[in-house]
Design an enzyme around this catalytic site. Structure first.
Site, PDB file in Angstrom:
ATOM      1  N   ASP B 309       0.850  -1.186   0.000  1.00 63.26           N
ATOM      2  CA  ASP B 309       0.000   0.000   0.000  1.00 63.26           C
ATOM      3  C   ASP B 309       0.882   1.231   0.000  1.00 63.26           C
ATOM      4  OD1 ASP B 309      -2.601  -0.922  -0.075  1.00 63.26           O
ATOM      5  OD2 ASP B 309      -2.538  -1.484   2.042  1.00 63.26           O
ATOM      6  N   ASP B 519      -5.233  -4.427   6.189  1.00 65.43           N
ATOM      7  CA  ASP B 519      -5.845  -4.419   7.514  1.00 65.43           C
ATOM      8  C   ASP B 519      -7.362  -4.335   7.462  1.00 65.43           C
ATOM      9  OD1 ASP B 519      -5.930  -1.888   6.558  1.00 65.43           O
ATOM     10  OD2 ASP B 519      -4.890  -0.956   8.236  1.00 65.43           O
ATOM     11  N   ASP B 523      -9.847  -5.870   2.480  1.00 68.59           N
ATOM     12  CA  ASP B 523      -8.591  -6.483   2.037  1.00 68.59           C
ATOM     13  C   ASP B 523      -8.645  -8.006   2.153  1.00 68.59           C
ATOM     14  OD1 ASP B 523      -7.128  -4.244   1.368  1.00 68.59           O
ATOM     15  OD2 ASP B 523      -6.489  -3.895   3.438  1.00 68.59           O
TER      16      ASP B 523
END
Lengths: 569, 683
Positions: B309, B519, B523
């Protein structure tokens, strides 16, 4: 050793390489079903065979069905060859009127020829009719070699393909290899040998009167045609008992060069073809370089040991300047003998142009080690390639771990299944060779066949089983193999060496074919450079040295030290 | 900090003592049968012990020799057991501490988990079932893994993470997961239990650190097969050597054949294999990452593509002021001063970074705001913030909003302003316009700041052969700019969870292994699909369930270290295997001449180490074989150092050290041991 001697060796090897490069492209075309220059001539023949046998050439087989087809073909080959030998007395083309071959010998000879071994416990000119030689033995010289290449290509395709369910069609591979590769080269080669003076006739023998006035029967036959495929198909079964040392099989240096070239050319070409098939010429080249280094190292040791001569003979007043000439043909000399002996055992040919039993201890160690390693530099037709690839898989597994990744070879992950199968194949060798050698030295019937006692006797037995296990067929001929014990156990060892080895290999092919091909990255170590070549050599040498260190120490090595100490036994 | 793993020394006496006892306990053949190489060693050790007793009773004069061989063979087995016990011992102490948290917890359960109501009953935490709802108040320990369904609380998770700063847990959203064993510090929450006792996160952690649930990983299985195969090969070699010896007029005793066998079979790697596996897991745990299986650790070493990310991993996550560009007729300093004043009351990181930039670049001293100043806070509606000072109305905000405020449009704005705005957008930044009393002053470049050392790390990854992919919600233009600045290989712009999943699938189709971290609940599918999915401890329960690792520090950059640990694990196994096999060469040179020198004195030529006597040669080889296991325990536990230098260089290095070193080392070792053995007249 002389410069001229080394030049002879270099020239022959250069001729092999020069022919192998274009041949590899041709082999790859043939095995991948593409059109070749011979197609206009041979395609109708090929199609005819398929129609006759009811084979759908477009349909590929899974590794499992491929294996079944190969085994079925071998069983039929075995039975027909056995029947031919047992019935030769009542069959035509038997000018010398030989009677049926003894059952144990017929068993040994049948397994010998279907496994591409050509171990001969018989003297060809005194046992087998022309019909058996031509319809039985020669046919298997072709198809057993073609079978070898077919199996190798099944494995090669498994590496080349990604997520595939099939590895080729055994019947197509067998047919195409025989028709396009073996037959055309054999025809040209047979003529070359004819010109060099090798006989080709259907006459049984001629009677001659010697200078002393004695009558002598000289055996003849269709030698040239059998001789070329004997080498080309890495078979090695001679028309005559003396094999390529016989003046009719191998009359001069020219014929010797043709034969040496022929026994090396397809194995070398098939390794390069492997590189083409997987789409990276360097992959084939790396393996070939590793094989070449091992082969040339063997030639060097052999040549050196033989040229250095035997101090025991020197002490008896033999001129040491020619080296050890016992068992050698003067028309070939030290260098061509060393080349032939290393080449015939580096491949699984097993033809001989000198008596290996008469080599010096260290000189004899070289062919023996070549055999113990399974004849894989460059190996038999096909068999050398898949044999070496199994070692490469093990080398890649250990080395792959050392770079911190699940090992990969040519983008295929080497996992538990492949390691298990590879180890299974590798296990067969010590089991067959050491197991039967140990049994032979324990049994009186095994010891009775020995031509020599002491370390050399041990070498003869180990050599015999190693040769049959590696499907080579050469012998330390001091051992009388034509007994119930050696015929039977030898036959079993040949079957183990071929089928117990190749079935796991084909299973590996099936497993690898189904895997995805991962693209290479900086994290995968390259299997093309000098590092990989060194790794392959290291793994091969250590793997086989560790297995046979005790046997070699008690055979040729101690014999060498005894010779240096001036002792006989 | 109850359970935070302390880095224990390799030879902490608190571990060595119990490990030594455990080494004897592990002699149980039923336990050892899992390790074929050491199992074979144990069987033959027992056999040689029998021969020793026979020799002692018969009094044939070789009892001293066979007794010593038997003893050293047993040591070989014990040393292997000891290696495993030491590796296990390092997790034990920590597991005990964790277990304590678990066992004494009481819970207050709602009698009716559906309607809740106010009927509560006290139960033991171990009696909780999935679906139960419990009430946890300040000062209480959360009795099990669950999801907050009502309320918000600050929770101390140090029992699990070792991090003492409290975290907020609240119903709904991505912060709803709580872990059993953690303590509520303030407020109260209702928690629905999502894991049965025995399979909670804490239980998994205990099992992991103890190595109790350790299953062999795929590569370990493959290696075990290789080692078993080699063991069978050497068994054949040694069994057949007896008849070959008889032929050579030498009757070998079973004791020496067994000694040869144990020297040849790969006892070194066989003895250390499970210790290596446990130590690898332990390294990960000390790194505050919990893997649900060894398989995941191994897969980490194989990863080809890393999905990262952008926010928080590659960039700091906050935009920071980087440059002030005034319009024509306005001095740099004027703009800087205006925007500094406008930002004084802005406590967002962006605001603070503007003040900081004005201070450092223009040496402006931020004054205190006068009391009559009126702060205009940012609102999503106006998209403008600022301050009203006497006579000065300072504003900063989105370009269009400020332009509208200044009665301009993009078309009528000064060209240098338009150019600056375009340039900033193209570079992936955010332009922030500034005005004073409705007059446009200029623009501030708010930049996504790439972490300073990240470029270097990506270069390392590239050298390891790993492709990095940046995932961001930014538009492609911005993403490309940041990607090129950070040095990632590829990026996924305006990425939705579906895009991520599709990208992972596509890469996997191509035969690549993917690692990612995440998290949020959205996801979870991608985490599950990835070969290595690292969930953040702060993340949702769904994410933590989907991943195969949980990072207790919630630090996404750790993926890089995890990959290194996975690689190290495989490398250690491979290197020690190579070493073990290479050792055999020297052992042959020690033992074979010793066995046959009586019949063939000429074979003494192979005794290159000039070992004193046949018996001392065999004994020395056996002693070396046993001691090398002990000597290599530290390496097995620490792991072979991984350097991102590319596979070829790594292989060359390891082949040199463990291959060549493996051939040479035993020649020296056996020679030295032989000196000692003959000096002490042991043989």
């Amino acid at each position: 050793m002389t410069l001229v001697g080394w030049l002879q060796i270099a020239i022959v090897l250069a001729l092999v390489l020069a022919a192998a490069v274009p041949l590899s492209a041709f082999i790859d075309k043939v095995m991948s079903g593409k059109r070749t220059r011979l197609s206009p001539l041979l395609l109708p023949v090929e199609r005819g065979f398929y129609r006759l046998a009811g084979v759908d050439e477009a349909r590929e087989q899974s590794a499992y069905h491929y294996t079944i087809a190969m085994i079925a073909f071998s069983i039929v080959g075995f039975l027909s060859l056995y029947a031919l030998q047992r019935l030769q007395g009542v069959l035509p083309l038997n000018p010398q009127g030989f009677s049926a071959v003894d059952p144990a010998l017929a068993f040994n000879t049948s397994t010998s020829f279907i496994t591409n071994t050509n171990w001969q416990n018989y003297g060809g000119e005194t046992t087998m009719s022309h019909l058996v030689q031509m319809l039985g033995l020669t046919v298997h010289n072709f198809v057993s070699a073609a079978t070898g290449l077919a199996m190798a290509y099944a494995l090669v395709r498994a590496f080349a393909r990604s997520s595939a369910t099939t590895v080729g069609n055994f019947w197509v591979d067998l047919t195409r290899c025989t028709l396009y590769v073996l037959l055309p080269i054999s025809i040209i080669g047979a003529f070359a040998l004819l010109f060099a003076g090798v006989p080709q006739t259907l006459a049984g023998s001629v009677d001659a009167t010697t200078l002393e006035g004695a009558k002598q029967t000289i055996s003849l036959g269709p030698v040239a045609s059998q001789e070329i495929i004997k080498e080309l198909g890495t078979n090695g079964g001679g028309f005559f008992n003396a094999n390529s040392a016989h003046p009719f099989e191998n009359p001069n240096a020219w014929s010797d060069i043709v034969e040496t070239w022929a026994l090396l050319v397809i194995p070398v070409a098939s390794v390069l073809a492997f590189g083409r098939a997987v789409g990276d010429l360097r992959q084939g080249r790396a393996i070939l370089i590793a094989m070449a280094i091992l082969l040339v190292a063997g030639i060097a040791v052999l040549y050196w040991a033989e040229a250095a001569g035997n101090p025991l003979l020197t002490a008896l007043g033999v001129d040491p300047s020619q080296g050890n000439m016992e068992g050698k043909e003067v028309r070939f000399g030290q260098s061509l003998t060393a080349l032939f002996a290393a080449g015939t055992t580096g491949t699984s040919t097993g033809a001989v142009n000198a008596m290996h039993d008469s080599l010096t201890p260290l000189g004899g160690l070289v062919p023996m080690f070549n055999l113990l390693a399974g004849c894989i530099w460059p190996g038999g037709v096909g068999a050398g390639l898949y044999g070496f690839l199994v070692v490469a898989i093990l080398a890649v597994f250990i080395a792959g771990l050392m770079v911190g990744r699940t090992p990969e070879y040519l983008g295929k992950k080497i996992e538990a299944r492949e390691v298990k199968l590879a180890m299974f194949a590798v296990l067969i060798y010590p089991l067959a060779v050491l197991g039967f050698s140990a049994a032979s030295v324990l049994l009186q019937t095994g010891l009775d066949s020995l031509g020599n006692s002491g370390p050399h006797g041990l070498s003869e037995i180990i050599y015999a089983y190693a040769s049959q296990n590696a499907n080579n067929g050469s012998a330390f001929a001091g051992l009388n193999g034509n007994t119930l014990w050696y015929n039977t156990t030898g036959g079993i060892v040949m079957l183990l060496g071929r089928f117990a080895y190749v079935v796991p290999v084909l299973a590996i092919a099936g497993s690898l074919a189904g895997k995805k091909k991962a693209p290479p990255s900086a994290g995968t170590f390259p299997t093309t450079g000098p590092l990989f070549v060194g790794l392959l050599i290291g793994v091969v040498v250590i793997l086989y040295l560790l297995q046979y260190f005790p046997a070699l120490a008690l055979g040729p090595v101690v014999e060498h030290y005894l010779m240096l100490a001036g002792k006989t036994f | 900090m109850a359970a935070k793993v302390k880095a224990r020394g390799l030879f902490d006496p608190a571990i060595l003592g119990p490990a030594a006892i455990s080494a004897f306990r592990k002699l149980d053949p039923r336990v050892l049968a899992r390790n074929p190489v050491i199992f074979v060693t144990e069987i033959v050790s027992a056999a040689v012990t029998g021969f020793f007793i026979r020799d002692l009773v018969v009094g044939n004069g070789v009892a001293l020799f066979s007794g010593q061989i038997a003893a050293w063979l047993w040591f070989t087995v014990l040393f292997a057991n000891f290696a495993e016990a030491v590796a296990e011992g390092r997790g034990k102490a920590q597991a005990d501490a964790l277990r304590k948290t678990r066992s004494d917890t009481r819970a207050r359960r709602f009698v009716d988990p559906k309607a809740l109501g106010d009927m509560l009953e006290g139960v033991n935490a171990l009696d909780l079932r999935v679906g139960d709802v419990v009430l946890v108040e300040a000062g209480e320990i959360i009795p099990g893994d669950g999801e907050v369904i009502e309320g918000v609380a600050s929770v101390n998770e140090s029992a699990i993470t070792g991090e003492s700063a409290p975290v907020i847990r609240e119903a709904g959203g991505d912060r709803s997961a709580v872990t059993g064993g953690t303590t509520v510090l303030s407020d109260k929450i209702k928690v629905r239990i999502t894991a049965a006792p025995g399979s909670t996160f804490l239980d998994r952690m205990i099992a992991l650190v103890e190595g109790a649930e350790r299953q062999k990983t795929p590569n370990e299985i493959a290696l075990s097969i290789l080692l078993s195969g080699l063991t069978i090969i050497f068994l054949i070699v040694c069994v057949t050597l007896w008849p070959i010896g008889v032929y050579s007029k030498t009757t070998l005793s079973a004791t020496v054949l067994i000694a040869l066998l144990v020297c040849l079979i790969p006892t070194t790697i066989g003895g250390l294999l499970s210790a290596i596996g446990i130590a690898g897991m332990d390294r990960l745990i000390r790194f505050n990452v919990i893997a649900t299986s060894g398989r995941a650790v191994e897969a980490a070493g194989d990863v080809d593509t890393l999905l990262l990310d952008k926010t928080g991993t590659i960039t700091f996550g906050n935009r920071m002021a980087d440059e002030f560009t005034p319009v024509a007729g306005v001095a740099d300093r004027t703009l800087a001063e205006a925007v500094m004043l406008a930002s004084l009351a802005d406590e967002t990181p962006e605001g603070r970074s503007i003040v900081a930039l004005a201070k450092t670049r223009y040496s402006l001293n931020p004054p205190d705001l006068p009391p009559e100043a009126k702060v205009v806070p940012f609102s999503a509606h106006t998209r403008i913030s600022g301050v009203d000072l006497p006579g000065r109305s300072l504003r900063k905000g989105a370009v269009d909003a400020i332009l509208a405020d200044a009665k301009m449009t993009r078309e009528t704005a000064p060209p240098e302003f338009r150019q600056a705005v375009d340039r900033i957008s193209r570079a992936g930044g955010t332009p922030l316009a500034v005005s004073q009393n409705g007059r446009l002053l200029g623009v501030v470049h708010l930049k996504d700041i790439v972490k300073p050392d990240i470029r270097q790390r990506f270069a390392e990854l590239r050298a390891m052969g790993i492709k990095t992919v940046m995932v961001t919600g930014d538009n492609p233009l911005t993403a490309a700019a940041i990607a090129s600045e950070a040095g990632v290989d590829d990026f996924l712009a305006q990425a939705t969870p579906e895009d991520k999943l599709a990208y992972i699938r596509k890469e996997q189709q191509g035969g690549r292994l993917i690692a990612m971290c995440g998290d949020g609940t959205n996801d979870a599918p991608a985490l599950a699909q990835a070969d290595v999915g690292v969930a953040m401890q702060t993340g949702t329960q769904a994410a933590r369930e989907a991943g195969n690792m949980v990072d207790l520090d919630s630090d996404p950059t750790k993926l890089i270290e995890i990959v290194g640990i996975g690689k190290q694990l495989l490398m250690t196994r491979g290197s020690l295997t190579t070493f073990s096999i290479a050792n055999d060469v020297a052992k042959y040179f020690a033992i074979i001449p010793a066995l046959f020198v009586a019949t063939y004195p000429e074979l003494g030529a192979l005794n290159v180490m000039r070992l004193a006597s046949p018996q001392s040669a065999i004994l020395s080889a056996v002693i070396f074989n046993a001691l090398i296991i002990i000597a290599l325990i530290p390496l097995a536990l620490k792991g072979v150092a991984y350097r991102p230098i590319g596979a070829a260089a790594l292989l060359r290095r390891n082949l040199l050290v463990y291959g060549l070193g493996g051939i040479v080392a035993p020649f020296i070792g056996i020679w030295l041991i032989d000196l000692l053995v003959s000096a002490l007249h042991l043989a």
